[in-house]
Design a protein around this motif. Structure first.
Motif, PDB file in Angstrom:
ATOM      1  N   LEU A  52      33.692  70.235  52.356  1.00  0.00           N
ATOM      2  CA  LEU A  52      34.471  69.124  51.804  1.00  0.00           C
ATOM      3  C   LEU A  52      35.893  69.278  52.330  1.00  0.00           C
ATOM      4  N   ILE A  53      36.409  68.204  52.941  1.00  0.00           N
ATOM      5  CA  ILE A  53      37.762  68.253  53.516  1.00  0.00           C
ATOM      6  C   ILE A  53      38.695  67.414  52.656  1.00  0.00           C
ATOM      7  N   ILE A  54      39.814  68.018  52.278  1.00  0.00           N
ATOM      8  CA  ILE A  54      40.799  67.300  51.463  1.00  0.00           C
ATOM      9  C   ILE A  54      41.942  66.867  52.378  1.00  0.00           C
ATOM     10  N   GLY A  55      42.097  65.557  52.543  1.00  0.00           N
ATOM     11  CA  GLY A  55      43.207  65.032  53.343  1.00  0.00           C
ATOM     12  C   GLY A  55      42.743  64.467  54.670  1.00  0.00           C
ATOM     13  N   ALA A  56      43.069  63.181  54.911  1.00  0.00           N
ATOM     14  CA  ALA A  56      42.684  62.520  56.171  1.00  0.00           C
ATOM     15  C   ALA A  56      43.912  62.253  57.031  1.00  0.00           C
ATOM     16  N   GLY A  57      44.835  63.227  57.065  1.00  0.00           N
ATOM     17  CA  GLY A  57      45.922  63.207  58.049  1.00  0.00           C
ATOM     18  C   GLY A  57      45.367  63.765  59.355  1.00  0.00           C
ATOM     19  N   PRO A  58      46.218  64.026  60.346  1.00  0.00           N
ATOM     20  CA  PRO A  58      45.703  64.510  61.634  1.00  0.00           C
ATOM     21  C   PRO A  58      44.896  65.806  61.534  1.00  0.00           C
ATOM     22  N   THR A  59      45.302  66.728  60.639  1.00  0.00           N
ATOM     23  CA  THR A  59      44.581  68.006  60.526  1.00  0.00           C
ATOM     24  C   THR A  59      43.171  67.783  59.987  1.00  0.00           C
ATOM     25  N   GLY A  60      43.054  67.027  58.898  1.00  0.00           N
ATOM     26  CA  GLY A  60      41.744  66.769  58.295  1.00  0.00           C
ATOM     27  C   GLY A  60      40.848  65.965  59.220  1.00  0.00           C
ATOM     28  N   LEU A  61      41.431  64.988  59.923  1.00  0.00           N
ATOM     29  CA  LEU A  61      40.631  64.149  60.827  1.00  0.00           C
ATOM     30  C   LEU A  61      40.089  64.974  61.997  1.00  0.00           C
ATOM     31  N   ALA A  62      40.950  65.853  62.556  1.00  0.00           N
ATOM     32  CA  ALA A  62      40.501  66.692  63.679  1.00  0.00           C
ATOM     33  C   ALA A  62      39.379  67.620  63.224  1.00  0.00           C
ATOM     34  N   LEU A  63      39.523  68.163  62.013  1.00  0.00           N
ATOM     35  CA  LEU A  63      38.515  69.098  61.503  1.00  0.00           C
ATOM     36  C   LEU A  63      37.204  68.373  61.210  1.00  0.00           C
ATOM     37  N   ALA A  64      37.302  67.231  60.540  1.00  0.00           N
ATOM     38  CA  ALA A  64      36.086  66.489  60.179  1.00  0.00           C
ATOM     39  C   ALA A  64      35.338  66.040  61.426  1.00  0.00           C
ATOM     40  N   SER A  65      36.067  65.512  62.418  1.00  0.00           N
ATOM     41  CA  SER A  65      35.361  64.998  63.599  1.00  0.00           C
ATOM     42  C   SER A  65      34.718  66.147  64.378  1.00  0.00           C
ATOM     43  N   ASP A  66      35.388  67.298  64.443  1.00  0.00           N
ATOM     44  CA  ASP A  66      34.779  68.418  65.164  1.00  0.00           C
ATOM     45  C   ASP A  66      33.549  68.958  64.430  1.00  0.00           C
ATOM     46  N   LEU A  67      33.612  69.031  63.104  1.00  0.00           N
ATOM     47  CA  LEU A  67      32.444  69.527  62.354  1.00  0.00           C
ATOM     48  C   LEU A  67      31.267  68.564  62.511  1.00  0.00           C
ATOM     49  N   LEU A  68      31.556  67.266  62.502  1.00  0.00           N
ATOM     50  CA  LEU A  68      30.488  66.274  62.711  1.00  0.00           C
ATOM     51  C   LEU A  68      29.897  66.423  64.105  1.00  0.00           C
ATOM     52  N   ARG A  69      30.765  66.659  65.074  1.00  0.00           N
ATOM     53  CA  ARG A  69      30.306  66.846  66.456  1.00  0.00           C
ATOM     54  C   ARG A  69      29.316  68.010  66.528  1.00  0.00           C
ATOM     55  N   HIS A  70      29.554  69.036  65.712  1.00  0.00           N
ATOM     56  CA  HIS A  70      28.657  70.194  65.673  1.00  0.00           C
ATOM     57  C   HIS A  70      27.386  69.900  64.873  1.00  0.00           C
ATOM     58  N   GLY A  71      27.296  68.708  64.291  1.00  0.00           N
ATOM     59  CA  GLY A  71      26.100  68.345  63.534  1.00  0.00           C
ATOM     60  C   GLY A  71      26.153  68.770  62.081  1.00  0.00           C
ATOM     61  N   LEU A  72      27.333  69.167  61.591  1.00  0.00           N
ATOM     62  CA  LEU A  72      27.438  69.557  60.182  1.00  0.00           C
ATOM     63  C   LEU A  72      27.626  68.330  59.305  1.00  0.00           C
ATOM     64  N   ARG A  73      27.340  68.519  58.022  1.00  0.00           N
ATOM     65  CA  ARG A  73      27.469  67.416  57.071  1.00  0.00           C
ATOM     66  C   ARG A  73      28.751  67.617  56.269  1.00  0.00           C
ATOM     67  N   VAL A  74      29.685  66.669  56.414  1.00  0.00           N
ATOM     68  CA  VAL A  74      30.983  66.832  55.754  1.00  0.00           C
ATOM     69  C   VAL A  74      31.357  65.582  54.970  1.00  0.00           C
ATOM     70  N   ARG A  75      32.150  65.793  53.924  1.00  0.00           N
ATOM     71  CA  ARG A  75      32.823  64.678  53.260  1.00  0.00           C
ATOM     72  C   ARG A  75      34.310  64.882  53.470  1.00  0.00           C
ATOM     73  N   ILE A  76      35.030  63.782  53.716  1.00  0.00           N
ATOM     74  CA  ILE A  76      36.486  63.867  53.850  1.00  0.00           C
ATOM     75  C   ILE A  76      37.098  62.840  52.905  1.00  0.00           C
ATOM     76  N   VAL A  77      37.964  63.324  52.010  1.00  0.00           N
ATOM     77  CA  VAL A  77      38.544  62.442  50.988  1.00  0.00           C
ATOM     78  C   VAL A  77      40.060  62.439  51.123  1.00  0.00           C
ATOM     79  N   ASP A  78      40.673  61.337  50.696  1.00  0.00           N
ATOM     80  CA  ASP A  78      42.142  61.256  50.715  1.00  0.00           C
ATOM     81  C   ASP A  78      42.584  60.422  49.527  1.00  0.00           C
ATOM     82  N   LYS A  79      43.636  60.885  48.863  1.00  0.00           N
ATOM     83  CA  LYS A  79      44.092  60.176  47.659  1.00  0.00           C
ATOM     84  C   LYS A  79      44.814  58.873  47.995  1.00  0.00           C
ATOM     85  N   ALA A  80      45.251  58.725  49.258  1.00  0.00           N
ATOM     86  CA  ALA A  80      45.957  57.493  49.642  1.00  0.00           C
ATOM     87  C   ALA A  80      44.982  56.314  49.672  1.00  0.00           C
TER      88      ALA A  80
END
Ligand SMILES: Cc1cc2nc3c(=O)[nH]c(=O)nc-3n(C[C@H](O)[C@H](O)[C@H](O)COP(=O)(O)OP(=O)(O)OC[C@H]3O[C@@H](n4cnc5c(N)ncnc54)[C@H](O)[C@@H]3O)c2cc1C
Length: 620
Positions: free
Chosen positions: A76-104
């Motif tokens: 679970l990734i908290i925050g969809a700024g550049p850091t969270g987006l880079a992490l989420a997209s790379d984990l997805l690229r590896h075939g992992l299952r992720v959720r990314i949430v942002d309070k904004a």
């Protein structure tokens, strides 16, 4: 009962559990932990030299009992700024299952960061993301500093040892959109208006409590919680990590504007005067980002207007320019702060959650994105069961070291830039002049600030052999711990065309570069082929790559991997491996292992530390 029979029984049990959870069987599999019985079974299967077939997933077999994290998620990734987006997209690229949430409610529309550093562009290149950034950004070719009209510092980026030998100025909304589009392309989605309230790390998983857009409370269990929530990170607070550092007393003004003046666009400028500092950076569309720090603090206490900014500029460089067409304008204070550690148990932090500093060095967003590219492959390899959990410790070791350097460098740059009294400004000018001269002869030191000279050391997954050269030895380009230097090779199959290393580096896999050297003898040829074959069980994670100083692949027919030709030995020279060498390039583009000349025994030991399934015997 034979080992093979028991393994078959265990696989059937997992398959049944997968069906019960409605999880596709192919996404499940076996994960080895501790003294798992299965690990021993796999050992006996391998010893019996039977072909072992297995996949990886989130089901663990411990002492014969099926255990599960009870979560269809890997992270679970908290925050969809550049850091969270880079992490989420790379984990997805590896075939992992992720959720990314942002309070904004939605992505930010503020320009915030304006620079993509050469290293970030190289990492974008590995993900085929540099083209959209280049299409949108403005190349910056030099940076000059002046005091009362006299030049005190100049650096030309054309000397940077990267195909990206410039800074790319682009508002932060640009890289964020590129990463967001990539995340969506890879099947992800951002859950806006969703806030992390609290979390508990139970040791084998984390329970996170979220507030949904409807205002409801939701609890989810995940193996890993990844905190990318920015400077006020709720995850850092939850971990009780101290954010060591302080706030600067200076008042900053920022404005995105058009400027009518004599100076060419495409270059960065700093103007020092008794009244303060004006820094000007080109932006796409002929616009500029300006920063002002005044010697005499004139806090407005409200959003600045164009007249405020114009008056401040006039106090520093009177009569030199006319500002118009304002965009984002802001008044703010800077901090320099960092955490000591980036990980506690199953919880990780990165980006502004772990380090913040003044904008002089332009490194905040870049460092956050690079934190993520360092962490993603490690989480993926551990989740897939390819690597031991200890691999995750290296994220903390490697990136906390970089964070410390970045915050230290920015603090130094800020203190140097904000000396306005007579004595302070005299020493400031001397230091700028010294660096201007020093960097002319020691450009590699300057490249540290552009992040192409980061060196991970010490780290459990960084190992140098056969030479003592360090990065600071001007004659050596590549040692373990630094990023792989780009170079040109020729394809060995079909029509021979030039290929750049960075065009074949894959963020999902290691690339084992075996540089054969000038006329390798029979024993060396055999050892090279044997090493490539030995890595077959981890072919999904590693590509053996042979570089030959010849026009043909003759003598390497048995090599199980990719072969490239380097008849003029240019690549050999770039890697300092005229007599042969081994360079293990990690999925994040850094060299994890290097040896000059070829030292198979050391490489075998290193690889066995990374990949749990590799047995001994490659170099015997
Ligand atoms: C004026 C200015 C100029 C800058 N210039 C540069 C530059 O030139 N170069 C550079 O590299 N950097 C620069 N930076 C720094 C850069 O903007 C930051 O380093 C970058 O935004 C950090 O990215 P991040 O993803 O770590 O954090 P953020 O961008 O802050 O994103 C964090 C996200 O987490 C979300 N969040 C927070 N709490 C929660 C919660 N409880 N639940 C769910 N979501 C939550 C937030 O809504 C936010 O969207 C600049 C910054 C500023 C302000």
């Amino acid at each position: 009962m034979s080992a093979r029979h028991e393994l078959g029984k265990a696989s059937k049990a997992i398959k049944a559990r997968a069906e019960e959870w409605s999880v596709p069987w192919r996404q499940c599999g076996l994960r080895f932990e501790g003294n798992s019985r299965l690990k021993r079974l796999m050992g006996s299967v391998k010893k019996a030299n039977e072909p072992a077939c297995f996949s990886f997933g989130f089901v663990a077999i411990l002492r014969g009992t099926i255990m599960a994290t009870n979560s269809p998620l890997d992270a679970l990734i908290i925050g969809a700024g550049p850091t969270g987006l880079a992490l989420a997209s790379d984990l997805l690229r590896h075939g992992l299952r992720v959720r990314i949430v942002d309070k904004a409610d939605a992505p930010t529309t503020l320009s915030k960061a304006v620079v993509l550093m050469p290293r970030s562009l190289e990492e974008f290149q590995m993900r085929k993301l540099s083209a959209p950034a280049l299409a949108e950004g403005e190349k910056v070719h030099s940076f000059s500093a002046y005091n009362h009209g006299e030049i005190i510092f100049r650096a030309e980026y054309a000397r940077v040892t990267s195909r990206y030998n410039f800074l790319l100025n682009i508002p932060q909304t640009g890289p964020e959109k590129i990463l967001r589009d990539e995340l969506i392309r890879l099947g992800g989605q951002i859950e806006w208006k969703t806030t992390l309230e609290s979390f508990v790390d139970h040791g084998d998983h984390v329970t996170a409590t979220l507030t949904t857009p409807e205002g409801k409370s939701e609890q989810i269990d995940v193996p890993y919680l990844l905190g990318c929530g920015g400077a006020h990170s709720p995850v850092r607070h939850g971990l009780n990590f101290e954010f060591i550092g302080e706030q600067y007393h200076d008042n900053w003004l920022l404005a995105d504007v058009d400027i009518d003046w004599k100076w060419p666009h495409g270059h960065g400028y700093a103007f020092f005067a008794d009244a303060g500092l004006l820094a000007v950076f080109p932006m796409p569309g002929g616009r500029y980002r300006i920063y002002i720090v005044e010697a005499e603090s004139r806090a407005l206490g409200r959003e600045p207007k164009l007249e405020d900014v114009t008056e401040a500029v006039e106090r520093i460089i009177p009569g030199m320019c006319v500002l118009s067409n304002p965009g984002w304008m802001s008044e703010f204070h800077c901090h320099h702060r960092r955490v000591k550690h980036y990980r506690k148990g199953n919880v990780f932090i990165g980006g502004d959650a772990a380090h913040i500093h003044s904008p002089e060095t332009g490194l905040g967003m870049n460092t956050g994105i690079q934190d993520s590219f360092n962490l993603a492959w490690k989480i993926a390899y551990v989740r897939k069961g390819a690597s031991p959990a200890s691999l995750l410790d290296t994220y903390d070791t490697e990136r906390s070291y970089v964070g410390k350097q970045v915050v230290g460098l920015s603090d130094f740059a800020h203190k140097l830039a904000s000396q306005f009294n007579r004595v302070g400004s005299l020493s400031r000018d001397h230091i700028w002049r010294f660096f201007s001269h020093f960097y002319t002869n020691h450009f590699k030191e300057f490249e540290q600030g552009l992040q192409v000279r980061i060196q991970y050391e010490p780290s459990a997954v960084v190992e140098n052999h056969g030479h003592q050269e360090s990065l600071h030895n001007e004659s050596v380009e590549v040692v373990a711990g630094v990023r792989a230097v780009d170079g040109t090779l020729q394809s060995a199959r079909g029509v021979s065309v030039p290929i750049a290393l960075y065009d074949v580096l894959d963020p999902l896999k290691f690339r084992l570069m075996i540089i054969a050297g000038h006329q390798p003898d029979q024993a060396t040829r055999e050892a090279i082929c044997k090493m490539a074959t030995w890595t077959k069980p981890v072919r999904d994670f590693l590509t053996p790559t042979l570089v030959l100083a010849s026009q043909t692949t003759e003598g390497f027919e048995a090599f199980d991997g990719e072969i490239y030709l380097d008849p003029a030995m240019e690549f050999h020279y770039v890697y300092g491996a005229q007599k042969g060498g081994l360079f293990l390039i990690r999925p994040d583009g850094y060299v994890g292992f290097s040896s000059r000349p070829i030292r198979m025994k050391d490489l075998e030991k290193h690889l066995r530390g990374i990949f749990t399934v590799l047995s001994t015997g490659a170099s015997s």
